[in-house]
Design a protein around this motif. Structure first.
Motif, short mmCIF file in Angstrom:
data_model
loop_
_atom_site.label_atom_id
_atom_site.label_comp_id
_atom_site.label_asym_id
_atom_site.label_seq_id
_atom_site.Cartn_x
_atom_site.Cartn_y
_atom_site.Cartn_z
N PRO A 105 51.13 -6.58 26.21
CA PRO A 105 50.54 -6.28 24.90
C PRO A 105 50.22 -7.58 24.17
O PRO A 105 51.10 -8.41 23.96
N GLY A 107 47.97 -8.82 20.75
CA GLY A 107 47.23 -8.33 19.58
C GLY A 107 45.93 -9.08 19.36
O GLY A 107 45.59 -10.04 20.08
N SER A 134 48.71 -3.32 22.22
CA SER A 134 49.53 -3.78 21.09
C SER A 134 49.30 -2.91 19.86
O SER A 134 48.18 -2.48 19.59
N GLN A 156 52.55 -0.35 22.92
CA GLN A 156 53.59 -1.25 22.39
C GLN A 156 53.74 -1.01 20.90
O GLN A 156 52.77 -1.07 20.14
N TYR A 158 55.20 -2.20 17.36
CA TYR A 158 55.88 -3.00 16.35
C TYR A 158 56.41 -1.96 15.38
O TYR A 158 55.63 -1.33 14.66
N THR A 184 58.94 -3.60 20.81
CA THR A 184 59.17 -5.05 20.79
C THR A 184 60.29 -5.39 19.81
O THR A 184 60.22 -5.06 18.63
N LYS A 266 61.28 -4.39 24.72
CA LYS A 266 60.66 -5.67 25.12
C LYS A 266 61.28 -6.82 24.33
O LYS A 266 61.32 -6.78 23.09
N HIS A 290 58.66 -13.54 24.50
CA HIS A 290 57.39 -13.47 23.78
C HIS A 290 56.54 -14.72 24.08
O HIS A 290 55.81 -15.22 23.22
N GLY A 291 56.68 -15.24 25.29
CA GLY A 291 55.92 -16.42 25.66
C GLY A 291 56.32 -17.66 24.88
O GLY A 291 55.50 -18.55 24.65
N ARG A 293 57.04 -17.76 21.79
CA ARG A 293 56.38 -17.72 20.48
C ARG A 293 57.31 -17.34 19.35
O ARG A 293 56.91 -17.27 18.21
N ASP A 321 58.18 -10.83 31.63
CA ASP A 321 57.03 -11.69 31.29
C ASP A 321 57.53 -12.99 30.69
O ASP A 321 58.74 -13.20 30.54
N SER A 322 56.58 -13.84 30.38
CA SER A 322 56.78 -15.16 29.77
C SER A 322 56.74 -16.27 30.81
O SER A 322 57.74 -16.59 31.45
N GLY A 323 55.55 -16.78 31.00
CA GLY A 323 55.35 -17.92 31.89
C GLY A 323 54.63 -17.59 33.19
O GLY A 323 54.36 -18.50 33.97
N ARG A 325 51.88 -17.32 35.61
CA ARG A 325 50.54 -17.91 35.67
C ARG A 325 49.85 -17.73 37.01
O ARG A 325 48.63 -17.74 37.09
N GLY A 344 50.34 -12.22 30.50
CA GLY A 344 49.99 -12.42 29.08
C GLY A 344 48.78 -13.32 28.89
O GLY A 344 47.65 -12.94 29.17
N ARG A 345 49.04 -14.55 28.42
CA ARG A 345 47.95 -15.44 28.03
C ARG A 345 46.80 -15.56 29.03
O ARG A 345 45.63 -15.56 28.62
C1 FNR Z 1 51.56 -11.88 22.33
N1 FNR Z 1 52.64 -11.06 22.62
C2 FNR Z 1 52.76 -9.84 21.99
N2 FNR Z 1 53.80 -9.02 22.30
C3 FNR Z 1 53.92 -7.81 21.72
O1 FNR Z 1 54.86 -7.08 22.02
N3 FNR Z 1 52.96 -7.39 20.82
C4 FNR Z 1 51.90 -8.16 20.47
O2 FNR Z 1 51.06 -7.77 19.67
C5 FNR Z 1 51.80 -9.45 21.05
N4 FNR Z 1 50.79 -10.27 20.70
C6 FNR Z 1 50.63 -11.48 21.35
C7 FNR Z 1 49.54 -12.29 21.03
C8 FNR Z 1 49.34 -13.46 21.74
C9 FNR Z 1 48.14 -14.30 21.43
C10 FNR Z 1 50.25 -13.85 22.76
C11 FNR Z 1 50.03 -15.09 23.58
C12 FNR Z 1 51.34 -13.07 23.03
C13 FNR Z 1 53.61 -11.43 23.68
C14 FNR Z 1 53.13 -10.95 25.05
O3 FNR Z 1 53.24 -9.55 25.16
C15 FNR Z 1 53.97 -11.58 26.16
O4 FNR Z 1 55.33 -11.37 25.92
C16 FNR Z 1 53.69 -13.08 26.29
O5 FNR Z 1 52.30 -13.32 26.25
C17 FNR Z 1 54.27 -13.63 27.57
O6 FNR Z 1 54.14 -15.02 27.62
P1 FNR Z 1 52.98 -15.75 28.48
O7 FNR Z 1 53.23 -15.44 29.91
O8 FNR Z 1 51.67 -15.22 28.00
O9 FNR Z 1 53.13 -17.19 28.15
#
Ligand code: FNR
Length: 395
Positions: A105, A107, A134, A156, A158, A184, A266, A290-291, A293, A321-323, A325, A344-345
């Motif tokens: 997910p 956004g 999302s 997903q 929020y 999440t 999540k 969450h990557g 974040r 998830d998270s990392g 590639r 994700g990204r």
């Molecule tokens: C996210 N992620 C995220 N997760 C979620 O539960 N709801 C959301 O709306 C978002 N939005 C979001 C925006 C952006 C720009 C990013 C990069 C990430 C987190 C996403 O679901 C996921 O956990 C991460 O992207 C994983 O990390 P990597 O692998 O992308 O680095």
């Protein structure tokens, strides 16, 4: 396309498609090495959107920890094991998938490409990959569901402060065919994000990424004027209800009562939280930070994965998830015990660079590389992977 056809997909064949197209002088518009996507996107897209997607919490330490946690594991390939026929399919949250992959997910995708979530959802559906939508999408959930067609989709949440809006989201998601709920847990507050702060960039305050709320009857009931007549008031209402840092484990009973399908939490990183999730009647967890974040300095997600897998046992589906590639990252996550991974990204960079076609390229390249890694390491199915396939580089 039926499930059977998905199960028989030859993901590795993507490389021959590329080489054969090359006979007519065509080379792919997108790179085969998906780690290059961020840099390409940074050259082509605006600094606000790129900073929002590529940026992390704080100094970026946890985003880097996600990479080093995966890099510390090394695959030890095995030889002479007949890997001609491979089946990447996996059972995940009640759906038979052609590969153990879903799109995470993410956004506000309209900041990356005008076709936004529907383009990413169409790309996912074209390859049998579930799309996790999302709450903070820039397109209402019903429109994204239509773009998915008969593709698997998950929603997903929020978890809003407002009970009626929560119930309305669950009703709408169910009616639109989202079959699992991802809640999440790591974003009750927005973390300290320097790249966004330095540009004073937060799309939600301009009413971007609020489509599910602004189209929601329960949300609208709390406004004095329609959204289009007073955007500032609508944004303020959104900000006030978006999340609820007061939620505790006991509150999960409310979601369990009002959502019949699988519920996945999540953002779980501690084994005890996985046990609590199972005790609360949840169906799965996503090991994720969450990557990188949210909590700068948090554990790399792949370092948290084995402990959560052990705690979950057979009580929960563990996703990761998270990392992630590349195809070998998928291999490692599965070998550490994940049932499936969320990408994700990279797919959002693909969207930004080439719309739906860009997302399709990213999905196909990732799964082709995973399929080849699996075969060349001596395995023919995700279910064969165990920790024995890996060693620690720093042992
Ligand atoms: C996210 N992620 C995220 N997760 C979620 O539960 N709801 C959301 O709306 C978002 N939005 C979001 C925006 C952006 C720009 C990013 C990069 C990430 C987190 C996403 O679901 C996921 O956990 C991460 O992207 C994983 O990390 P990597 O692998 O992308 O680095």
């Amino acid at each position: 396309m039926g499930e059977q056809a998905h199960a028989e997909r030859d993901w590795a064949a993507f490389q021959y498609e590329i080489y054969l197209n090359g006979m007519t002088g065509a080379v792919p518009r997108m790179p085969a090495d998906l780690t290059r996507l961020e840099e390409l996107a940074a050259h082509r897209l605006g600094p606000g959107p790129v900073g929002y997607v590529a940026g992390s919490a704080g100094s970026g330490r946890t985003e880097r920890a996600n990479r080093s946690a995966l890099d510390r594991w090394q695959i030890v390939p095995r030889m002479l094991r007949d890997v001609r026929r491979r089946d990447l399919s996996a059972d995940v949250l009640g759906s038979r998938l052609p590969a153990p992959l879903a799109l995470a997910p993410i956004g506000v995708q309209s900041i990356m490409h005008p076709d936004a979530e529907p383009a990413a959802a169409r790309a996912a559906a074209a390859h049998g990959v579930p799309f996790v939508l999302s709450s903070a999408s820039s397109t209402p959930m019903e429109e994204v569901a239509a773009a998915c067609g008969d593709g698997v989709r998950w929603f997903q949440l929020y978890w809003p402060k407002d009970r009626e809006v929560t119930l309305s989201f669950l009703r709408r998601a169910r009616a639109a065919g989202y079959s699992a709920l991802f809640v999440t847990l790591d974003t009750w507050l927005l973390s300290w994000r320097p790249r966004d702060l330095d540009q004073a960039y937060l799309p939600f305050l301009r009413g971007v990424g609020t489509a599910n709320y602004f189209t929601d009857p329960a949300f609208q009931a709390g406004l004095a004027k329609p959204v289009h007549e007073d955007l500032d008031a609508a944004v303020l209402h959104f900000v006030q209800m978006f999340t609820d840092p007061g939620k505790t484990w006991d509150d999960l009973a409310f979601l369990r009562e009002h959502w019949e399908g699988p519920i996945v939490l999540k953002g779980v990183l501690h084994p005890d939280d996985a046990r609590r999730a199972a005790d609360a009647g949840m169906d799965g967890v996503v090991v994720s930070n969450h990557g990188g974040r949210q909590v700068n300095g948090a554990i790399g997600a792949a370092d948290a994965l084995p402990g959560v897998v052990d705690a979950a046992g057979d009580r929960l589906a563990v996703l990761f998830d998270s990392g992630v590639r590349t195809g070998d990252d998928v291999f490692k996550a599965l070998a550490l015990g994940a049932r499936a991974v969320l990408l994700g990204r990279p797919y959002v960079y693909g969207l930004g660079l080439d719309g739906q076609a860009g997302v399709e390229h990213v999905i196909r390249a990732l799964l082709a590389e995973f399929d080849l890694t699996l075969a060349l390491s001596g395995y023919t199915a995700p279910g064969e992977l165990t920790r024995d396939a890996l060693v620690r580089a720093d042992r």
